[in-house]
Design a protein around this motif. Structure first.
Motif, short mmCIF file in Angstrom:
data_model
loop_
_atom_site.label_atom_id
_atom_site.label_comp_id
_atom_site.label_asym_id
_atom_site.label_seq_id
_atom_site.Cartn_x
_atom_site.Cartn_y
_atom_site.Cartn_z
N ARG C 79 0.82 -1.22 0.00
CA ARG C 79 0.00 0.00 0.00
C ARG C 79 0.85 1.26 0.00
O ARG C 79 0.38 2.33 -0.38
N VAL C 84 -3.92 4.59 -4.57
CA VAL C 84 -5.18 4.42 -5.28
C VAL C 84 -6.01 5.69 -5.16
O VAL C 84 -6.24 6.19 -4.06
N ASP C 101 -6.23 15.67 5.62
CA ASP C 101 -6.41 14.58 4.69
C ASP C 101 -5.10 14.24 3.98
O ASP C 101 -4.72 13.07 3.89
N PHE C 104 -2.71 12.52 6.28
CA PHE C 104 -3.11 11.21 6.83
C PHE C 104 -2.15 10.10 6.42
O PHE C 104 -1.68 9.32 7.27
N GLY C 105 -1.84 10.00 5.12
CA GLY C 105 -0.95 8.95 4.63
C GLY C 105 0.45 9.07 5.23
O GLY C 105 0.93 8.13 5.86
N LEU C 107 1.47 10.53 7.90
CA LEU C 107 1.47 10.25 9.33
C LEU C 107 1.41 8.75 9.58
O LEU C 107 2.06 8.23 10.49
N ASN C 108 0.64 8.03 8.77
CA ASN C 108 0.58 6.58 8.94
C ASN C 108 1.89 5.91 8.56
O ASN C 108 2.16 4.80 8.99
N ARG C 117 4.82 17.80 7.20
CA ARG C 117 4.45 19.12 6.68
C ARG C 117 5.06 19.35 5.31
O ARG C 117 4.44 19.89 4.40
N SER C 152 -3.55 13.83 -1.92
CA SER C 152 -3.52 13.01 -0.72
C SER C 152 -2.83 11.68 -0.99
O SER C 152 -2.23 11.08 -0.10
N MET C 156 2.05 10.27 -0.25
CA MET C 156 2.67 9.03 0.21
C MET C 156 3.83 8.64 -0.69
O MET C 156 4.48 7.62 -0.45
#
Lengths: 346, 269, 247
Positions: C79, C84, C101, C104-105, C107-108, C117, C152, C156
């Protein structure tokens, strides 16, 4: 039937907030123990769903008036008590902020009245036993209607208690109950039928959905009767204890605390029992302290009940009115000044 | 209010909350705490208190004017939710008929005083709550709640609720419109139709939750919803809090309104 | 490192209700390639994309991304490589503000605050949406939403972009700027769409699907000008080519 800030005393508001927060903390903890990742977005989206659904009105047959969806029962059926309670709390929070339904201090009461009863009392103790293992439509209807009626009766009765304990309303208990309960009986019946309708529709259209959603709930059926009874007993004792302590100190408990903190309230020398203390505080804090509540005509009973009201002073009352007019005038002036300044600025 | 009216109403309030004024820029925690203190102070006044409540209108008026929130909009929203408080309060004048004050020879009963007090408290508390959300975006309120100790799980799903509120209201509106178009002027929605309509919306919602979950997984979701802390308490926030506390303490402890009135009387009479 | 960045080998997929959604899927995508996937509704395009990052697992056969074979264990790893982009930006943008938003990626992924940032800034500037960062998604237009949805995913820093109907619901101008944007990306791309002009414009290669099978695979210019092949598969010539034929 949202409780309103203006009818609350600080003691009642704070106590119910504390109770609600405790239950919310407990629910979050239980959910976290074995949460399915899927649950967080599902809870959020279902909260938005309940919110949107409550904005749609439908016509109550034969009356022409309109009703809307309750929400608590449907959520409990789908998500189980813990998640349903948190979602209901969220929906009420958003309503309190965006629609100002009730207000922020009364939010504790409203979550209690509309969240705890359906999710933690009615769902496990009434809905599940009545439904049993069958998914027959008749059973769904009986269970939903009974549940909705009981949940709303509990909720509206709590509004009565919360209002009376706060002591801002003069309504006597009996009259208040007669005013609230029958209306909510009718609303409950309607809500119950709608809840049953939605559940059976979903069941008929996509039976897999309820199953798949329910299977992602962490501990749906593990809420034991014993635990609920004990929890409620403990909560009732705590709530009762706190409230009666406040009540015995002063009908407006926090006000008394505030007075103490500000050091304005001295206890009288002959402070035997509660009554003189009460009276003393009443005198210090009542509207324009030097007023006499003169009995009018037949209300001589009240005179005996309140022998200590001091003599009337027309001067003070005029001062209050003049002062209020000046203060409000100044506030309006400040507001308009800032507005004009802003407008010139932009 | 019809569905559409509520929808636009909530949308307008939401948009106001993203304005950029110095009230909007205050730390959300400061605003939440100040609002709660304000609310408690207001309802801590006893039942018959009327004139001492007057100075408290300064708080909403300042927020409203400095925060550039239209007053009529807030007043309209207050009127819409007023029935319950009025309904319960209006009994007081009939049940508590002792004369409390005589103003210009007209006796005013204690019941009227307590009713008036309820109305003033209603106006103060409701306007404070509305102004909190009108000057603070909902996500900011949520972050404040999180940092004030609310459970992470609760706050996460509250943020999801907000995110999908508008999406689902639009979806509900589409379903309602589609139904109205085929109902040929029969305006009202009966219970049976209503249940089916809600059921449809529910099924779509559950499907959406699945898609969202997939989107979250696709971006590495592992069970926590992470966010960056964004705000730091600044000098302005502390000043705001201090001013609020001082304001509340002074007007709660001293009967300023009457003093002003007395001074005015001495000056002019 | 293999230069086959995506490989589907004899992939079959059956939904729990028994529907055969993918049958014998076999193809490879190399570095930097842009592949369009076309086909009628229900041909299996979305199911195919959902295999790209392990939301669905093949009933039989293997999916390999880079050097890693897709399994339940490697899903998380994969992933990070495959971004996607969903058909409906409202499903993709699930956080309450644009900034949250896009963050989010990253941070994960466990990045520290400064890098997060930085990534957010980078991703938003690529799609020219920096000014939207503090807005909630429901205040954005459809075009802005789709730009942010792409950001978003870009934040990543995936090797591969998989997109499902990226231009659905966009007005002509937003669609045009999306196409321009997609052309600037050096990533390997796999785009499922009914918008054959977009495929023709962005993708050098095109796969046609029908009933869960790959029925044609080749250069877009060839496939998308083959009227009989397209019509057999319930598609039609891209509008730009129809015009040429008429003229």
């Amino acid at each position: 039937m949202h409780m309103a800030d203006a009818l609350l005393s600080p003691a009642v508001g704070a106590t119910l907030w504390a109770g609600t927060a405790a239950v919310g903390g407990y629910a979050s903890k239980r959910l976290k123990e074995r949460i399915d990742d899927r649950l967080i977005p599902l809870m959020g989206v279902l909260g938005a769903f309940i919110f949107a659904a409550q904005m749609i009105n439908f016509t109550i047959p034969g009356t022409g008036s309109s009703g809307h969806l309750g929400g608590g029962m449907i959520l409990a059926v789908i998500l189980g008590p813990h998640a349903a309670f948190l979602v209901m709390a969220s929906v009420l929070t958003v309503q309190a902020l965006f629609f100002a339904d009730g207000g922020l201090l009364a939010l504790g009461c409203n979550i209690w009245n509309l969240g705890i009863y359906p999710c933690y009392l009615v769902y496990p103790l009434i809905y599940k036993p009545l439904l049993g293992k069958s998914q027959k439509q008749s059973r769904i209807i009986i269970a939903s209607v009974t549940s909705a009626v009981v949940a709303l009766q509990l909720g509206s009765f709590s509004v009565v208690l919360e209002t009376l304990l706060s002591g801002k309303s003069e309504l006597p208990f009996g009259a208040f109950v007669l005013l609230m309960q029958p209306i909510h009986l009718a609303i409950g019946l309607v809500e119950g039928f709608v809840t049953a309708g939605v559940i059976s529709y979903v069941h008929g259209a996509r039976p897999d959905v309820i199953e798949s959603v329910s299977s992602s709930r962490p501990l749906g059926d593990r809420v034991s009767l014993k635990k609920i009874v004990i929890t409620f007993a403990v909560l009732a004792v705590i709530t009762g204890g706190v409230l009666s302590w406040f009540a015995s100190t002063n009908p407006d408990g926090l006000e008394w605390a505030v007075e103490k903190a500000y050091g304005r309230s001295e206890l009288p020398e002959k402070g035997q029992g509660i009554a003189p203390v009460l009276k003393a505080i009443q005198e210090k804090t009542a509207f324009l302290p030097d007023y006499n509540f003169k009995p009018t005509g037949s209300a001589s009973e009240k005179e005996e009940a309140d022998p200590g009201w001091p003599g009337i002073d027309a001067g003070t009352s005029a001062a209050g009115l003049v002062g209020a007019a000046i203060v409000l005038g100044m506030i309006v002036f400040v507001g308009m000044g800032i507005r004009a300044f802003r407008r010139r600025d932009t | 209010m019809t569905f559409d009216e509520r929808y636009f109403d909530i949308g307008r309030l939401d948009r106001l909350s993203y304005k950029d004024t110095c009230v909007h820029r205050l730390d959300p925690r400061a605003k939440v705490i100040a609002t709660v203190m304000f609310l408690f102070t207001v309802i801590s006044f006893p039942k018959y208190e009327v004139v001492a409540l007057a100075p408290f209108f300064l708080f909403p008026v300042l927020l409203m004017t400095v925060g550039e929130i239209p007053i009529l909009f807030i007043v309209k929203k207050m009127i819409i939710v007023s029935p319950f408080a009025i309904f319960i309060g209006i009994f007081n004048p009939f049940l508590d008929t002792r004369t409390a004050v005589v103003i210009a020879g007209i006796p005013v009963s204690a019941g009227w005083l307590s009713f008036l007090s309820i109305l003033l408290k209603f106006a103060l508390t409701i306007s404070a709550a509305l102004l909190l959300i009108a000057t603070t975006s909902f996500p900011a309120v949520c972050h404040a709640l999180r940092r004030l100790g609310f459970p992470a799980l609760f706050v996460s799903q509250l943020l999801f609720l907000y995110r999908y509120l508008f999406v689902l209201m639009e979806e509900a509106m589409r379903i309602i419109r589609a139904r109205e178009m085929r109902s040929f002027g029969r305006r009202s929605t009966g219970m049976k139709v209503f249940a089916r309509l809600i059921g449809t919306l529910f099924l779509r919602t559950v499907d959406r939750a699945d898609r969202i979950y997939y989107a979250m997984l696709s971006r590495g979701f592992q069970g926590d919803v992470p966010t960056l802390k964004r705000s730091r308490i600044a000098a302005a926030d502390l000043a705001f809090m201090a001013a609020t506390v001082a304001f509340l303490a002074v007007f709660r402890s001293f009967r300023v309104t009457e003093e002003i009135g007395r001074i005015a009387q001495e000056l002019f009479l | 490192m293999s230069h086959h960045i995506v490989e589907f080998k004899d992939v079959f997929f059956r939904y729990p209700d028994g529907t055969e959604a993918l049958r014998e899927i076999h193809f490879r995508i190399v570095h930097g390639e842009s592949v369009g996937v076309v086909g009628a509704n229900g041909a299996g395009k979305s199911t195919l994309l959902q295999h790209m990052n392990g939301y669905l697992m093949p009933t039989s056969g293997t999916v390999t991304i880079g050097d890693v074979v897709l399994t339940k264990k490697t899903r998380r790893e994969i992933r990070k490589k495959v971004g996607v982009v969903f058909q409906n930006p409202d499903d993709q943008l699930f956080m309450p503000t644009v900034f949250d938003d896009v963050a989010f990626g990253p941070l994960n992924l466990g990045l520290d605050e400064a890098s997060v940032r930085e990534r957010v800034h980078q991703a938003l500037s690529v799609v020219r949406s920096l000014d939207l960062r503090d807005k909630p998604p429901h205040h954005l237009s459809a075009g802005q939403k789709s730009a942010v949805a792409i950001a978003s995913v870009m934040a990543m820093e995936p090797d591969i972009l998989a997109m499902d109907e990226p231009a659905a619901n966009l007005d002509p101008r937003s669609r045009r700027s999306l196409i321009t944007l997609l052309k600037t990306f050096k990533h390997s791309k796999i785009i499922a769409s009914h918008d054959l002009d977009l495929i023709l414009d962005v993708c050098g290669r095109c796969i046609v699907m029908r009933d869960g099978r790959v029925v044609a695979d080749g250069p877009s210019a060839e496939i998308l000008s083959d009227r009989s092949l397209l019509e057999e598969n319930d598609l039609e010539l891209p509008l730009s080519l129809q015009r040429q034929v008429m003229a």
